[in-house]
Design a protein around this motif. Structure first.
Motif, mmCIF file in Angstrom:
data_model
loop_
_atom_site.group_PDB
_atom_site.id
_atom_site.type_symbol
_atom_site.label_atom_id
_atom_site.label_comp_id
_atom_site.label_asym_id
_atom_site.label_seq_id
_atom_site.Cartn_x
_atom_site.Cartn_y
_atom_site.Cartn_z
ATOM 1 N N LEU A 68 10.289 0.041 2.672
ATOM 2 C CA LEU A 68 9.461 0.984 1.928
ATOM 3 C C LEU A 68 9.818 2.440 2.198
ATOM 4 O O LEU A 68 9.979 3.224 1.262
ATOM 5 N N VAL A 69 9.925 2.817 3.469
ATOM 6 C CA VAL A 69 10.184 4.221 3.801
ATOM 7 C C VAL A 69 11.577 4.654 3.326
ATOM 8 O O VAL A 69 11.704 5.708 2.705
ATOM 9 N N PRO A 70 12.650 3.870 3.571
ATOM 10 C CA PRO A 70 13.950 4.290 3.038
ATOM 11 C C PRO A 70 13.979 4.403 1.509
ATOM 12 O O PRO A 70 14.581 5.328 0.964
ATOM 13 N N ALA A 71 13.321 3.472 0.819
ATOM 14 C CA ALA A 71 13.278 3.545 -0.648
ATOM 15 C C ALA A 71 12.500 4.777 -1.097
ATOM 16 O O ALA A 71 12.891 5.460 -2.053
ATOM 17 N N CYS A 72 11.418 5.075 -0.415
ATOM 18 C CA CYS A 72 10.619 6.263 -0.734
ATOM 19 C C CYS A 72 11.432 7.531 -0.498
ATOM 20 O O CYS A 72 11.411 8.445 -1.318
ATOM 21 N N GLU A 101 10.472 16.056 7.125
ATOM 22 C CA GLU A 101 9.322 16.174 6.220
ATOM 23 C C GLU A 101 9.289 15.015 5.222
ATOM 24 O O GLU A 101 8.226 14.453 4.949
ATOM 25 N N ARG A 102 10.465 14.669 4.681
ATOM 26 C CA ARG A 102 10.536 13.534 3.749
ATOM 27 C C ARG A 102 10.066 12.254 4.425
ATOM 28 O O ARG A 102 9.275 11.499 3.869
ATOM 29 N N ARG A 103 10.553 12.014 5.641
ATOM 30 C CA ARG A 103 10.177 10.798 6.364
ATOM 31 C C ARG A 103 8.676 10.783 6.663
ATOM 32 O O ARG A 103 8.015 9.766 6.491
ATOM 33 N N ALA A 104 8.124 11.920 7.067
ATOM 34 C CA ALA A 104 6.691 11.973 7.394
ATOM 35 C C ALA A 104 5.838 11.686 6.162
ATOM 36 O O ALA A 104 4.869 10.916 6.236
ATOM 37 N N ILE A 105 6.197 12.270 5.040
ATOM 38 C CA ILE A 105 5.440 12.038 3.807
ATOM 39 C C ILE A 105 5.563 10.580 3.375
ATOM 40 O O ILE A 105 4.585 9.950 2.973
ATOM 41 N N CYS A 106 6.755 10.017 3.495
ATOM 42 C CA CYS A 106 6.958 8.624 3.085
ATOM 43 C C CYS A 106 6.264 7.649 4.030
ATOM 44 O O CYS A 106 5.718 6.636 3.586
ATOM 45 N N GLU A 107 6.263 7.922 5.326
ATOM 46 C CA GLU A 107 5.550 7.051 6.259
ATOM 47 C C GLU A 107 4.051 7.089 6.001
ATOM 48 O O GLU A 107 3.383 6.063 6.048
ATOM 49 N N CYS A 108 3.531 8.269 5.715
ATOM 50 C CA CYS A 108 2.105 8.386 5.394
ATOM 51 C C CYS A 108 1.782 7.618 4.110
ATOM 52 O O CYS A 108 0.792 6.895 4.047
ATOM 53 N N SER A 109 2.626 7.750 3.100
ATOM 54 C CA SER A 109 2.402 7.044 1.837
ATOM 55 C C SER A 109 2.452 5.534 2.040
ATOM 56 O O SER A 109 1.631 4.798 1.481
ATOM 57 N N ALA A 110 3.409 5.058 2.830
ATOM 58 C CA ALA A 110 3.509 3.621 3.100
ATOM 59 C C ALA A 110 2.281 3.129 3.861
ATOM 60 O O ALA A 110 1.740 2.058 3.559
ATOM 61 N N ARG A 111 1.822 3.909 4.828
ATOM 62 C CA ARG A 111 0.645 3.520 5.607
ATOM 63 C C ARG A 111 -0.595 3.424 4.721
ATOM 64 O O ARG A 111 -1.360 2.479 4.790
ATOM 65 N N ARG A 112 -0.770 4.395 3.838
ATOM 66 C CA ARG A 112 -1.948 4.384 2.955
ATOM 67 C C ARG A 112 -1.888 3.250 1.937
ATOM 68 O O ARG A 112 -2.907 2.671 1.593
ATOM 69 N N SER A 113 -0.708 2.950 1.424
ATOM 70 C CA SER A 113 -0.610 1.856 0.459
ATOM 71 C C SER A 113 -0.831 0.510 1.135
ATOM 72 O O SER A 113 -1.351 -0.417 0.518
ATOM 73 N N ARG A 114 -0.467 0.394 2.413
ATOM 74 C CA ARG A 114 -0.682 -0.862 3.144
ATOM 75 C C ARG A 114 -2.158 -1.117 3.398
ATOM 76 O O ARG A 114 -2.577 -2.269 3.465
ATOM 77 N N GLN A 115 -2.948 -0.071 3.554
ATOM 78 C CA GLN A 115 -4.374 -0.257 3.830
ATOM 79 C C GLN A 115 -5.063 -1.033 2.717
ATOM 80 O O GLN A 115 -5.964 -1.820 2.973
ATOM 81 N N ALA A 116 -4.641 -0.808 1.503
ATOM 82 C CA ALA A 116 -5.301 -1.436 0.356
ATOM 83 C C ALA A 116 -4.972 -2.916 0.224
ATOM 84 O O ALA A 116 -5.719 -3.655 -0.413
ATOM 85 N N VAL A 117 -3.879 -3.362 0.805
ATOM 86 C CA VAL A 117 -3.447 -4.749 0.598
ATOM 87 C C VAL A 117 -3.456 -5.575 1.880
ATOM 88 O O VAL A 117 -2.810 -6.615 1.945
ATOM 89 N N ARG A 118 -4.184 -5.157 2.884
ATOM 90 C CA ARG A 118 -4.179 -5.874 4.162
ATOM 91 C C ARG A 118 -4.680 -7.316 4.001
ATOM 92 O O ARG A 118 -4.090 -8.249 4.547
ATOM 93 N N PHE A 119 -5.761 -7.511 3.270
ATOM 94 C CA PHE A 119 -6.298 -8.863 3.075
ATOM 95 C C PHE A 119 -5.282 -9.745 2.355
ATOM 96 O O PHE A 119 -5.035 -10.882 2.756
#
Length: 150
Positions: free
Chosen positions: A43-47, A91-109
């Motif tokens: 996810l992060v490399p693609a982002c 900066e790119r990596r930080a923004i992408c890691e944050c985006s990946a973390r937030r998108s994962r929260q919604a699909v944990r179940f």
């Protein structure tokens, strides 16, 4: 919940408890670990590649401003504008890691179902985790990207 266990036949109580423990372990522990591994590997490399592509498009938009260099203080003005549109790799990596973390929260179940079924059941939200990461990136929740109008 205990009442429901009392209504089950004796042969199914152990199976029901084992299934609940199996799913609970996947929900609490393994789903997060598996999603973190997937985020780091995919996810992060693609982002980051998508952000770099967006930056290249913004460079094409800024290309006509090169004529500013001929004006007094135009070179400094152009450099300042270009600086606003440039993100460092960190900066790119930080923004992408944050985006990946937030998108994962919604699909944990859903991801817990995916891992508990030994990856046999893949819900649409798990399959589209990359799309979710990009949509969080475009919503600019994790940081402002100046070339995206949102």
């Amino acid at each position: 919940m205990i009442e429901l266990l009392g209504k089950l036949p004796d042969q199914l109580i152990g199976v029901t408890l084992a299934a609940g423990l199996w799913f609970g372990f996947h929900y609490l522990v393994l789903a997060d670990r598996a999603m973190e591994r997937q985020a780091a590997a995919e996810l992060v490399p693609a982002c980051e590649a998508d952000v770099a592509r967006m930056q290249n498009r913004s460079d094409a938009v800024l290309a006509p401003l090169e004529s500013l260099r001929q004006l007094p203080f135009g070179g400094q003005t152009l450099a300042m504008v270009q600086q606003q549109f440039r993100l460092s790799g960190i900066e790119r990596r930080a923004i992408c890691e944050c985006s990946a973390r937030r998108s994962r929260q919604a699909v944990r179940f859903d991801y817990a179902i995916h891992t508990a079924s030994l990856r046999l059941i893949e819900t649409a939200s798990v399959a589209d985790l990359r799309g979710g990461t990009i949509s969080v990136l475009r919503s600019q929740v994790c940081g402002a990207l100046p070339w995206i109008k949102g």
